[in-house]
Write an enzyme that holds these catalytic residues in place. Structure first.
Site, PDB file in Angstrom:
ATOM      1  N   HIS A 298      -4.511  13.824   1.053  1.00 41.09           N
ATOM      2  CA  HIS A 298      -4.703  12.973   2.241  1.00 41.09           C
ATOM      3  C   HIS A 298      -3.479  13.060   3.151  1.00 41.09           C
ATOM      4  CE1 HIS A 298      -5.642   9.442   4.717  1.00 41.09           C
ATOM      5  NE2 HIS A 298      -4.443   8.976   4.430  1.00 41.09           N
TER       6      HIS A 298
ATOM      7  N   GLN B 264      -3.987   2.019  15.264  1.00 44.58           N
ATOM      8  CA  GLN B 264      -2.899   2.579  14.453  1.00 44.58           C
ATOM      9  C   GLN B 264      -2.079   3.599  15.244  1.00 44.58           C
ATOM     10  OE1 GLN B 264      -4.374   4.381  10.826  1.00 44.58           O
ATOM     11  NE2 GLN B 264      -2.347   4.724   9.970  1.00 44.58           N
TER      12      GLN B 264
ATOM     13  N   ASP C 194      -8.919   0.282   2.090  1.00 43.28           N
ATOM     14  CA  ASP C 194      -7.935  -0.098   3.113  1.00 43.28           C
ATOM     15  C   ASP C 194      -8.539   0.229   4.483  1.00 43.28           C
ATOM     16  OD1 ASP C 194      -5.626  -0.577   4.578  1.00 43.28           O
ATOM     17  OD2 ASP C 194      -4.700   1.341   4.050  1.00 43.28           O
TER      18      ASP C 194
ATOM     19  N   LYS D   5      -4.303  -2.292  10.030  1.00 45.20           N
ATOM     20  CA  LYS D   5      -4.583  -2.318   8.595  1.00 45.20           C
ATOM     21  C   LYS D   5      -4.879  -3.717   8.064  1.00 45.20           C
ATOM     22  CE  LYS D   5      -3.561   2.031   7.496  1.00 45.20           C
ATOM     23  NZ  LYS D   5      -4.426   2.873   6.660  1.00 45.20           N
TER      24      LYS D   5
ATOM     25  N   GLU E 173      -9.190   4.135  -2.091  1.00 45.04           N
ATOM     26  CA  GLU E 173      -7.964   3.954  -2.860  1.00 45.04           C
ATOM     27  C   GLU E 173      -8.268   3.257  -4.179  1.00 45.04           C
ATOM     28  OE1 GLU E 173      -4.578   2.387  -0.817  1.00 45.04           O
ATOM     29  OE2 GLU E 173      -5.264   3.039   1.170  1.00 45.04           O
TER      30      GLU E 173
ATOM     31  N   ARG F 124      -8.129   3.299  13.488  1.00 43.45           N
ATOM     32  CA  ARG F 124      -7.288   4.472  13.776  1.00 43.45           C
ATOM     33  C   ARG F 124      -6.723   4.481  15.190  1.00 43.45           C
ATOM     34  NH1 ARG F 124      -6.047   5.677   8.770  1.00 43.45           N
ATOM     35  NH2 ARG F 124      -7.844   6.241   7.510  1.00 43.45           N
TER      36      ARG F 124
ATOM     37  N   ASP G 271       0.838  -1.197   0.000  1.00 45.09           N
ATOM     38  CA  ASP G 271       0.000   0.000   0.000  1.00 45.09           C
ATOM     39  C   ASP G 271       0.874   1.248   0.000  1.00 45.09           C
ATOM     40  OD1 ASP G 271      -2.441   1.287  -0.067  1.00 45.09           O
ATOM     41  OD2 ASP G 271      -2.585   1.436   2.112  1.00 45.09           O
TER      42      ASP G 271
ATOM     43  N   GLU H  60     -10.117  12.268   8.148  1.00 42.78           N
ATOM     44  CA  GLU H  60     -10.031  13.629   7.620  1.00 42.78           C
ATOM     45  C   GLU H  60     -11.372  14.362   7.757  1.00 42.78           C
ATOM     46  OE1 GLU H  60      -8.353  11.498   4.036  1.00 42.78           O
ATOM     47  OE2 GLU H  60      -7.755  13.562   3.597  1.00 42.78           O
TER      48      GLU H  60
ATOM     49  N   THR I  94      -8.737  -5.946   3.689  1.00 44.72           N
ATOM     50  CA  THR I  94      -8.664  -4.984   2.589  1.00 44.72           C
ATOM     51  C   THR I  94      -9.665  -5.469   1.549  1.00 44.72           C
ATOM     52  OG1 THR I  94      -6.307  -4.632   3.012  1.00 44.72           O
ATOM     53  CG2 THR I  94      -7.143  -3.930   0.862  1.00 44.72           C
TER      54      THR I  94
HETATM   55 MN    MN Z   1      -4.006   2.989   2.892  1.00 43.24          MN
END
Ligand code: MN
Length: 434
Positions: free
Chosen positions: A139, A245, A238, A258, A206, A242, A132, A379, A262
């Site tokens: 972004h 992460q 993906d 992640k 994506e 968060r 990825d 975002e 996917t």
């Molecule tokens: Mn990604």
């Protein structure tokens, strides 16, 4: 160089009536995939309107010849890996012969068709490796601002197509449920982490790039040759945890936040089908460095980007109960890549790393520069601070159980038929007990 030809003629129609004016799969698209009928094994097909043409059956009946026949023979194992590995020649020959075979005026052969609604779709390829990238500059800037308001992009961003090695085992087809992952989470106010269901579940809009022939270990792919190693494109979500992460990613980057899932769209939209939507790579901003020579190619800069609309919708359980349609969260475009597909491929192989047919590359989240085109809830909600309002009166900071997220991509250009990719969607299921 992929240019338009007779297969892109907007006046071309098919004896498959549902293809004519179809929003995604008119005869000008002809995307490749793998399907099975009840009790049958997976086999290659091409989407045409609401139907799928059985390529193996077309081959058996002697309707494909030469390089096109060779392309379908390479799918005998029920995947497109072999076809992808043959490169552009056989793929183009197949497109030309399919365009003729399906065109109005040719003998209709409805026995070659299956209703899409009657079949099961499968991953188009055995994915050996998945990588990825992070080439959506808006972004990267938006996310960087959350952590470093004054210096959102790190100094390497405009020199290196940033990426990380993902996990191929958990790539699944559109429609696969998104099981909320359990993981280690630690809020700023927590003295220590806890293990439990992800609280900040997110999506990432994506595009996926399917690798064609690829390279031998130790042999880089030159930038001018890189387009020959792209077999096609898909949508890619993906899914991202968060909170997990934020706690786990230093110092080695994305891991369990992640790799729980996917999702990809089922159809491989070929570089040939996308020829009408090629555009020049956007000029770099004043003061940005030029790409290093191994990533620079005039033809790639002139035609290596794509003008494809990218859309995200959400449908919550409450919206579904109220009979409301999916709500658009975002409208972006594939043109917001800071690096082209060719540059990504060349960079991946520049150290001699070998890419193989059916490998999958993600572009990274493709946000638009304006707030109507953001590719992640991270975002849109500014890190969870500003909730999104939905037509049901609900709010979302991150995804809740039962939410369905769908990605769509469309190529639309005056003088050409509109084509699409088919949906890339998933519905969130509760986390397993701990
Ligand atoms: Mn990604």
């Amino acid at each position: 160089m992929t240019t338009t030809d007779a297969t892109h003629d907007p006046g071309l129609t098919s004896w498959v009536a549902s293809a004519n004016g179809h929003a995604e799969f008119p005869i000008q698209n002809l995307p490749l995939g793998v399907f099975s009928v009840s009790g049958g094994s997976p086999r290659a097909g091409v989407a045409i309107g609401d139907d799928i043409l059985d390529l193996t059956e077309a081959l058996r009946l002697g309707l494909l010849a030469g390089e096109a026949a060779r392309a379908v023979e390479a799918t005998a194992d029920g995947t497109l890996n072999g076809l992808m590995g043959l490169g552009a020649g056989p793929r183009r020959a197949l497109r030309a012969q399919l365009s003729h075979l399906l065109a109005e005026g040719t003998q209709p052969r409805p026995h070659l068709l299956h209703r899409s609604s009657d079949v099961t779709l499968h991953l188009p390829a055995r994915i050996g490796d998945y990588t990825d990238f992070y080439v959506g500059i808006h972004h990267a800037t938006n996310v960087g601002k959350i952590f470093r308001p004054d210096n959102p992009l790190l100094p390497n961003y405009k020199y290196v197509p940033i990426g990380y090695h993902g996990r191929a085992s958990s790539v699944r087809l559109s429609g696969t449920p998104v099981t909320r992952p359990n993981g280690q989470r630690k809020r700023a106010e927590d003295p220590t982490p806890s293990y439990g269901p992800c609280r900040n579940l997110d999506y990432e809009l994506e595009m996926g790039i399917w690798i064609g022939p690829g390279n031998d270990l130790g042999t880089p792919i030159r930038i001018g040759d890189a387009p020959n190693h792209v077999a096609g494109y898909c949508l890619l979500n993906d899914w991202s945890a968060r909170d997990v992460q934020g706690w786990e990613y230093q110092p080695l980057g994305p891991f369990l936040a992640k790799n729980f899932l996917t999702t990809v769209s089922p159809w491989v939209v070929t570089p040939e089908a996308l020829a009408p939507f090629r555009i020049a790579q956007a000029p770099r901003a004043e003061g940005d460095p030029a790409p290093l020579p191994y990533l620079s190619d005039g033809a790639d800069q002139a035609t290596g980007a794509f003008d494809l609309e990218l859309e995200i919708t959400i449908l919550t359980p409450k919206m579904r109960e109220a009979g409301l349609p999916p709500h658009r969260l975002s409208l972006s475009n594939m043109r917001h890549m800071y690096w082209t597909a060719a540059q990504i491929v060349t960079h991946h192989a520049c150290n001699g790393c070998d890419l193989h047919p059916g490998d999958l590359l993600g572009t990274g989240t493709l946000s638009a520069p304006d707030p109507t085109g953001l590719g992640s809830l991270l975002e849109t909600s500014r890190g969870g601070k500003e909730p999104v309002r939905l037509p049901s009166g609900e709010e979302r900071r991150f995804l809740e159980d039962g939410d369905e997220v769908a990605l769509h991509a469309r190529g639309r250009r005056e003088g050409f038929a509109t084509i699409g990719f088919g949906p890339c969607l998933g519905t969130v299921r509760p986390a397993p007990g701990i």
